[in-house]
Structures are given as structure tokens and as C-alpha cells.
Design a protein around this motif. Structure first.
Motif, PDB file in Angstrom:
ATOM      1  N   ASP A   1       0.831  -1.213   0.000  1.00  0.00           N
ATOM      2  CA  ASP A   1       0.000   0.000   0.000  1.00  0.00           C
ATOM      3  C   ASP A   1       0.853   1.245   0.000  1.00  0.00           C
ATOM      4  N   ASN A   2       2.174   1.038   0.144  1.00  0.00           N
ATOM      5  CA  ASN A   2       3.066   2.178   0.305  1.00  0.00           C
ATOM      6  C   ASN A   2       3.616   2.595  -1.049  1.00  0.00           C
ATOM      7  N   GLU A   3       3.402   3.866  -1.339  1.00  0.00           N
ATOM      8  CA  GLU A   3       3.786   4.362  -2.664  1.00  0.00           C
ATOM      9  C   GLU A   3       5.285   4.226  -2.912  1.00  0.00           C
ATOM     10  N   MET A   4       6.070   4.475  -1.846  1.00  0.00           N
ATOM     11  CA  MET A   4       7.522   4.426  -2.012  1.00  0.00           C
ATOM     12  C   MET A   4       7.983   3.031  -2.417  1.00  0.00           C
ATOM     13  N   PHE A   5       7.392   2.000  -1.808  1.00  0.00           N
ATOM     14  CA  PHE A   5       7.820   0.653  -2.153  1.00  0.00           C
ATOM     15  C   PHE A   5       7.363   0.266  -3.550  1.00  0.00           C
ATOM     16  N   VAL A   6       6.115   0.646  -3.890  1.00  0.00           N
ATOM     17  CA  VAL A   6       5.606   0.269  -5.211  1.00  0.00           C
ATOM     18  C   VAL A   6       6.435   0.952  -6.305  1.00  0.00           C
ATOM     19  N   THR A   7       6.713   2.257  -6.122  1.00  0.00           N
ATOM     20  CA  THR A   7       7.606   2.937  -7.076  1.00  0.00           C
ATOM     21  C   THR A   7       8.952   2.228  -7.096  1.00  0.00           C
ATOM     22  N   GLY A   8       9.444   1.877  -5.902  1.00  0.00           N
ATOM     23  CA  GLY A   8      10.744   1.228  -5.796  1.00  0.00           C
ATOM     24  C   GLY A   8      10.797  -0.043  -6.591  1.00  0.00           C
ATOM     25  N   LEU A   9       9.764  -0.847  -6.463  1.00  0.00           N
ATOM     26  CA  LEU A   9       9.722  -2.126  -7.176  1.00  0.00           C
ATOM     27  C   LEU A   9       9.701  -1.893  -8.685  1.00  0.00           C
ATOM     28  N   LYS A  10       8.891  -0.906  -9.098  1.00  0.00           N
ATOM     29  CA  LYS A  10       8.840  -0.575 -10.525  1.00  0.00           C
ATOM     30  C   LYS A  10      10.208  -0.132 -11.005  1.00  0.00           C
ATOM     31  N   ASN A  11      10.870   0.723 -10.199  1.00  0.00           N
ATOM     32  CA  ASN A  11      12.193   1.205 -10.592  1.00  0.00           C
ATOM     33  C   ASN A  11      13.210   0.071 -10.658  1.00  0.00           C
ATOM     34  N   SER A  12      13.101  -0.873  -9.716  1.00  0.00           N
ATOM     35  CA  SER A  12      14.019  -2.016  -9.743  1.00  0.00           C
ATOM     36  C   SER A  12      13.849  -2.779 -11.043  1.00  0.00           C
ATOM     37  N   LEU A  13      12.598  -2.931 -11.476  1.00  0.00           N
ATOM     38  CA  LEU A  13      12.355  -3.642 -12.739  1.00  0.00           C
ATOM     39  C   LEU A  13      12.859  -2.803 -13.917  1.00  0.00           C
ATOM     40  N   LEU A  14      12.699  -1.473 -13.792  1.00  0.00           N
ATOM     41  CA  LEU A  14      13.185  -0.570 -14.839  1.00  0.00           C
ATOM     42  C   LEU A  14      14.704  -0.678 -14.983  1.00  0.00           C
ATOM     43  N   PHE A  15      15.367  -0.938 -13.859  1.00  0.00           N
ATOM     44  CA  PHE A  15      16.819  -1.106 -13.864  1.00  0.00           C
ATOM     45  C   PHE A  15      17.246  -2.243 -14.795  1.00  0.00           C
ATOM     46  N   LEU A  16      16.340  -3.201 -15.008  1.00  0.00           N
ATOM     47  CA  LEU A  16      16.678  -4.329 -15.879  1.00  0.00           C
ATOM     48  C   LEU A  16      16.975  -3.873 -17.303  1.00  0.00           C
ATOM     49  N   LEU A  17      16.437  -2.707 -17.681  1.00  0.00           N
ATOM     50  CA  LEU A  17      16.716  -2.164 -19.013  1.00  0.00           C
ATOM     51  C   LEU A  17      18.213  -2.002 -19.253  1.00  0.00           C
ATOM     52  N   MET A  18      18.948  -1.847 -18.142  1.00  0.00           N
ATOM     53  CA  MET A  18      20.388  -1.608 -18.270  1.00  0.00           C
ATOM     54  C   MET A  18      21.160  -2.843 -18.673  1.00  0.00           C
ATOM     55  N   VAL A  19      20.608  -4.020 -18.354  1.00  0.00           N
ATOM     56  CA  VAL A  19      21.377  -5.246 -18.542  1.00  0.00           C
ATOM     57  C   VAL A  19      21.934  -5.394 -19.959  1.00  0.00           C
ATOM     58  N   PRO A  20      21.088  -5.250 -21.005  1.00  0.00           N
ATOM     59  CA  PRO A  20      21.669  -5.372 -22.353  1.00  0.00           C
ATOM     60  C   PRO A  20      22.735  -4.320 -22.634  1.00  0.00           C
TER      61      PRO A  20
ATOM     62  N   LEU B   1      20.763  -9.816 -11.582  1.00  0.00           N
ATOM     63  CA  LEU B   1      20.653  -9.783 -10.118  1.00  0.00           C
ATOM     64  C   LEU B   1      21.127  -8.443  -9.580  1.00  0.00           C
ATOM     65  N   ALA B   2      22.257  -7.962 -10.115  1.00  0.00           N
ATOM     66  CA  ALA B   2      22.799  -6.689  -9.643  1.00  0.00           C
ATOM     67  C   ALA B   2      21.812  -5.554  -9.906  1.00  0.00           C
ATOM     68  N   ALA B   3      21.154  -5.594 -11.062  1.00  0.00           N
ATOM     69  CA  ALA B   3      20.199  -4.533 -11.400  1.00  0.00           C
ATOM     70  C   ALA B   3      19.020  -4.550 -10.427  1.00  0.00           C
ATOM     71  N   LEU B   4      18.495  -5.748 -10.146  1.00  0.00           N
ATOM     72  CA  LEU B   4      17.351  -5.841  -9.233  1.00  0.00           C
ATOM     73  C   LEU B   4      17.718  -5.398  -7.824  1.00  0.00           C
ATOM     74  N   LYS B   5      18.990  -5.609  -7.463  1.00  0.00           N
ATOM     75  CA  LYS B   5      19.394  -5.341  -6.091  1.00  0.00           C
ATOM     76  C   LYS B   5      20.077  -3.987  -5.917  1.00  0.00           C
ATOM     77  N   ALA B   6      20.019  -3.142  -6.942  1.00  0.00           N
ATOM     78  CA  ALA B   6      20.708  -1.848  -6.853  1.00  0.00           C
ATOM     79  C   ALA B   6      20.110  -1.000  -5.740  1.00  0.00           C
ATOM     80  N   TYR B   7      20.951  -0.401  -4.924  1.00  0.00           N
ATOM     81  CA  TYR B   7      20.455   0.586  -3.959  1.00  0.00           C
ATOM     82  C   TYR B   7      21.550   1.489  -3.420  1.00  0.00           C
ATOM     83  N   GLN B   8      22.807   1.031  -3.473  1.00  0.00           N
ATOM     84  CA  GLN B   8      23.866   1.841  -2.857  1.00  0.00           C
ATOM     85  C   GLN B   8      24.047   3.157  -3.598  1.00  0.00           C
TER      86      GLN B   8
END
Lengths: 267, 284
Positions: B55-74, B216-223
């Protein structure tokens, strides 16, 4: 002609990789003018070491440095000892459960270790290791990649050497410490250097375990600089230069070890 | 006797792995279903934490952004492989280029944050270059614009990761037997054909490993988020794990943090399994 194009391309990419470092160095060396002046300066104006001296005055730089060296040295020592001890039986002994143990070690590569610190902080608290270097070092001593690299190294040692030693009645510990370890010395050096750089760069975990500023390692302390002297960007830049200098030097002088570490990882 | 020795050698490493690698996963997964805190009694709360974070906007955005990070892999993988091909030769000075490409990898993330903070500054070098080339009219607030900030962070992770994968690919390229290349040259294969018909198939296992690691690195990005934007502007750069880090460390809401990391882990394990299944080397 082709070679020139090749070099130009290499230079362009290298520029993107190295430029942030150069600009930080220019910022740290310059003493005059606005940092974000327009157009920016790409060469130090009136270069001096004043900002660097200021870093030492502003924060306990020597303590940070000493703490980082201590943490890195302990991590390297214990990692080499424990990971090679673990890799040896996995590579050269037959025993029940070997496959299972190996699988478990591999599994840690997929596990979300990035957030282990959340629970590890509870563990470290329960073990009363908060604010101790043991608390910083212990979770980083054993990792799968090091065990895999060293296992690889042990597998390359000829079986004859081990058999000969066993015939002579040498214990496994003697074989391990007197015969095997010297033979895999280049690999130990590789793991050691990679570990030293990793330990030096470690930033989130030590910032959780250590609460007293003068016990911080450099990687954490340098951000402390940003907190206290937010306005003095040049001093912050000087601090970052001092922080990365040791790892950059270590890397440039031991480049081949880094490349070799990867070599092993690919196999 | 020999068996006992083997276990004695393994014991110290296994104990540490158990305490600091397996226990956090097991215990952490359990705690995600409780209201654990260091000062109170713990209760079982079922899915409450999960309901809260979804229900928390920050987490839902976060999850979407984590998936968006996958765009970087290629980008990372193709970029790193191309770089490896570029430096896989004996040109004079080539080792300095290899070193230059690898330097970002050995730089601590806190310093990366400070340096790229300078670079992305409105009056920083990046905006200057872009304006000098007439690519943008006014200075761009790379880290203060809520659509751009995430891409700026993604770029920094690319910058940090490229060299690492390059060296992996370089090692693999150097392991490709030279006689295979020579035979192909004799058969009249051109450079391009040799790359696609010999090099890429030989590199398949490395490409697989690197891609999975990169995913995996893309999904786990946060530092990088922590040192560049701390989730801002307007929470637009939260990632799944940055939410966990923020809740667990800054707000001391451990169960919520663990619930968030539990969800991210499920994604990691799921995607890793899929990748391993479909990218398995065929010729073995």
C-alpha cells in the motif's frame, strides 16, 4: 588508419571513465574561483595542497586511515586462512556431503546478500560485537567467490605431490600448510588483493556497526566530511582523492592480479 | 579419519557462512511475518507487513524502478563485450586503457556518489559539455528532476559495472583457441563471421553467467541511490532494496524492511531460475 580510429574510440571511452576522477582532482588542487564557475575549469587554477591539509585539520584522517588499514589487513588474513582451508577439502578430498556443501556455498551467490546486514546487525548485537572491529570483519571473512577461486587453484596442483607427502606420513595439515599453500601463492595473492580493495571500499556495513566517528574507516569517514563541512566542496574533493588514492595505487601496481582473479572466475 | 579432517578444515568457514549468510536469509524471512523490534515482545502478524508495503507508494515505485533497472542489462553486457573486443589485442599502451576502464570498479561507492554529484551538478561538467555542443539549451538538473534522476543513477551503475564485466569477457576471449580463428581465416571467413560463428558460441557460458549476475545486480541496486539522491526527488528514485534499507536502517522498521527484501529476493530467485533455464549452454 584503422589503428588511429581504434585509438580514438578507446580514448573517448577512457575519457568518460576517468574524467570524474580528473575533475575531482582539479577541484581539490585549485584554491581560487567558484567550483561551479561557468565555463568550468578543467585545469587546476593556482594549484596547492591547502585543501588536503585542511582535510587533516577537519577530520581525524590518520585514525580513519589506520582503521581502514587494520580492517583490510585482518579481513585479508582471515579470509585467506579460512577460505583456503575450506577450499582444500572441497578440491582434494572425498567425503560424504561434499556436493551438498559445495551446492550450499554456490547458493550464497544467488541469495540476496545485499540486505543481510539487516539481520546481521541483530546477530552482531546479540554477540556483543557492536562497535568492535570483529563485528565489521567477521561477516566479510568467508565468501563463495574466494572459495571457488581457491578451490580452482588447489585442483591444479598435481596429485603426485600429495601422494608422495602422504606416503612420507605427512598429516593433512602439514600437506595443506607446507605444500599446498606455497604452491597456490599466486592465487592467494590474487584473492588477497581483491579482498583488500573490497574491504577498503566497504561502506554500508561498517557505518552500521561502528558508531564512534573516530573508529570509522575512511570510506565512511569521508562522507562524515560532507556532513560537517557541507559548504567546502574543495575540502570534500580533497578528502575523496585521499580516500581512493590507496586503492587506485594498489590496483595500478597489481593489475595483473585483478585480471587473473577474473580469469579464474570464468573457468 | 580422513572424513573428520575434511570437516575440520571446512568447519570455521561453514560456521561463519551459517551465521552471516544463511541465518539472515532464514531468520529474516521469518521476521518479515512478525512485528519484531529489539525492545518489545515479538508477535506473529501474518501478512500485515506485506500489505503495508504494497500500500506504500515508495515501495511500489521502488519495485517498478528495480524492474526498470533491468533495461540496463543489455547495455552493460553489450557494452562490456564490445569493450573487451576493443582491448583484446597487443596495441602499444593497451594495458593503460584496460586499467582506465576498470578504475571505476575499484572506487568505493561513497566516493562515486560525491564525484558524480559534482558531475551532475547544474553548473557541473556534464551540463557544460552538453551546452557547449548545443545539445541542451538550459542546464539540466540531472539529480533534481524526478524523471531524469533515476536514469542518471542507472548511468552511474553502468559506469561502475562496465569494467568488471569487460574483464570477465576479456578473460573468456583470451581463452578462445587461436587455431580455431586461424582455421576459419583459411576457410575465408571474414572478421564479422568469425565473431558470430566462433567467438560468440565459445563465449556462451560467460555471456550466460555475466547476464545473470547483471540481472541480479540490477534488481538489487540501492547503494548508488543512497549516495546520489537518497530516494529523492519526490521519492522518484526509490528502488526495492533502497526502500528496505531506508525502512530498516533509517526508520528502524525492521520487519517492513525484511518484507520488502523478501519480495525483491523472490524476483531475484525467479528471474535467476528463468535465465539459467533458457541460457543454458546447448553444446554441453
Amino acid at each position: 588508419m584503422k589503428t588511429i580510429a581504434h585509438y580514438l574510440l578507446l580514448c573517448a571511452i577512457a575519457l568518460v571513465c576517468v574524467f570524474p576522477f580528473w575533475w575531482t582532482l582539479v577541484t581539490a588542487l585549485s584554491t581560487e574561483g567558484n567550483i561551479f564557475a561557468f565555463p568550468p575549469t578543467f585545469w587546476p587554477k593556482a594549484p596547492s595542497l591547502d585543501n588536503f591539509i585542511e582535510v587533516f585539520r577537519a577530520i581525524p584522517m590518520w585514525s580513519f586511515f589506520r582503521n581502514s588499514v587494520f580492517i583490510a589487513a585482518c579481513t585479508v588474513f582471515w579470509k585467506l586462512l579460512l577460505c583456503s582451508a575450506a577450499a582444500y577439502p572441497l578440491a582434494r578430498m572425498q567425503f560424504k556431503g561434499r556436493k551438498l556443501i559445495f551446492g550450499l556455498i554456490l547458493a550464497t551467490l544467488v541469495l540476496p546478500s545485499e540486505v543481510n546486514f539487516l539481520v546481521n546487525f541483530i546477530t552482531v548485537t546479540k554477540l556483543s560485537l557492536v562497535d568492535t572491529y570483529a563485528g565489521v570483519i567477521l561477516p566479510n571473512v568467508v565468501n563463495a567467490v574466494s572459495i571457488l577461486l581457491l578451490k580452482q587453484a588447489f585442483e591444479e596442483v598435481p596429485q603426485d605431490l600429495i601422494d608422495a607427502a602422504r606416503v612420507d606420513g605427512a598429516s593433512e595439515w602439514i600437506i595443506f600448510s607446507k605444500i599446498m599453500l606455497p604452491l597456490i601463492a599466486p592465487w592467494l595473492a590474487t584473492v588477497g588483493i581483491l579482498t583488500a580493495v573490497e574491504a577498503w571500499n566497504e561502506y554500508i556495513w561498517p557505518s552500521i556497526v561502528m558508531s564512534k566517528p573516530d573508529e570509522f574507516p575512511l570510506s565512511v569517514g569521508v562522507l562524515y566530511l560532507r556532513g560537517t563541512f557541507g559548504s567546502s566542496t574543495r575540502v570534500i574533493a580533497a578528502g575523496t582523492v585521499l580516500t581512493i588514492l590507496p586503492t587506485l595505487a594498489a590496483f595500478l601496481f597489481t593489475q595483473r592480479f585483478f585480471m587473473r582473479g577474473m580469469d579464474g572466475a570464468v573457468k | 579419519m580422513r572424513k573428520l579432517t575434511a570437516w575440520l578444515f571446512l568447519a570455521p568457514a561453514l560456521i561463519l557462512l551459517a551465521i552471516f549468510s544463511f541465518w539472515p536469509v532464514a531468520f529474516g524471512s521469518l521476521l518479515a511475518f512478525t512485528d519484531y523490534s529489539l525492545i518489545r515482545e515479538t508477535h506473529w502478524v501474518g501478512l500485515d507487513n506485506f500489505r503495508y508495503i504494497f500500500d506504500n507508494e515508495m515501495f511500489v515505485t521502488g519495485l517498478k524502478n528495480s524492474l526498470l533497472f533491468l533495461l540496463m542489462v543489455p547495455f552493460v553486457q553489450i557494452g562490456a563485450l564490445s569493450l573487451a573486443v576493443l582491448v583484446n589485442n597487443q596495441l602499444p599502451g593497451i594495458r593503460y586503457f584496460r586499467a582506465a576502464f576498470y578504475v571505476p570498479v575499484v572506487t568505493t561507492v561513497s566516493v562515486v556518489g560525491i564525484m558524480w554529484g559534482f558531475m551532475f551538478h547544474e553548473q557541473g561538467a556534464l551540463n557544460y559539455v552538453l551546452r557547449a555542443c548545443h545539445l541542451v539549451g538550459a542546464p539540466v538538473g540531472w539529480l533534481s528532476n524526478d524523471t531524469l534522476a533515476l536514469f542518471a543513477i542507472m548511468f552511474v551503475t553502468l559506469w561502475r559495472g562496465l569494467g568488471w564485466y569487460m574483464v570477465m569477457y576479456l578473460a573468456a576471449l583470451q581463452a578462445v583457441p587461436a587455431d580455431m580463428q586461424e582455421a576459419a581465416i583459411l576457410d575465408g571467413a571474414n572478421r564479422w563471421q568469425r565473431f558470430w560463428k566462433i567467438t560468440v558460441p565459445m563465449l556462451r557460458p560467460t555471456i550466460m553467467i555475466c547476464s545473470v549476475l547483471s540481472v541480479l545486480a540490477a534488481l538489487k541496486a540501492y547503494q548508488e541511490v543512497d549516495v546520489l539522491t537518497q530516494g529523492g526527488p519526490m521519492n522518484s528514485t526509490f528502488t526495492g532494496l533502497y526502500y528496505a534499507y531506508d525502512q530498516g536502517l533509517k526508520h528502524l522498521k525492521l520487519p517492513r524492511a525484511l518484507a520488502a527484501s523478501f519480495i525483491v529476493s523472490l524476483f531475484c530467485i525467479g528471474i535467476a531460475l528463468v535465465c539459467l533455464r533458457y541460457l543454458k549452454p546447448k553444446h554441453r
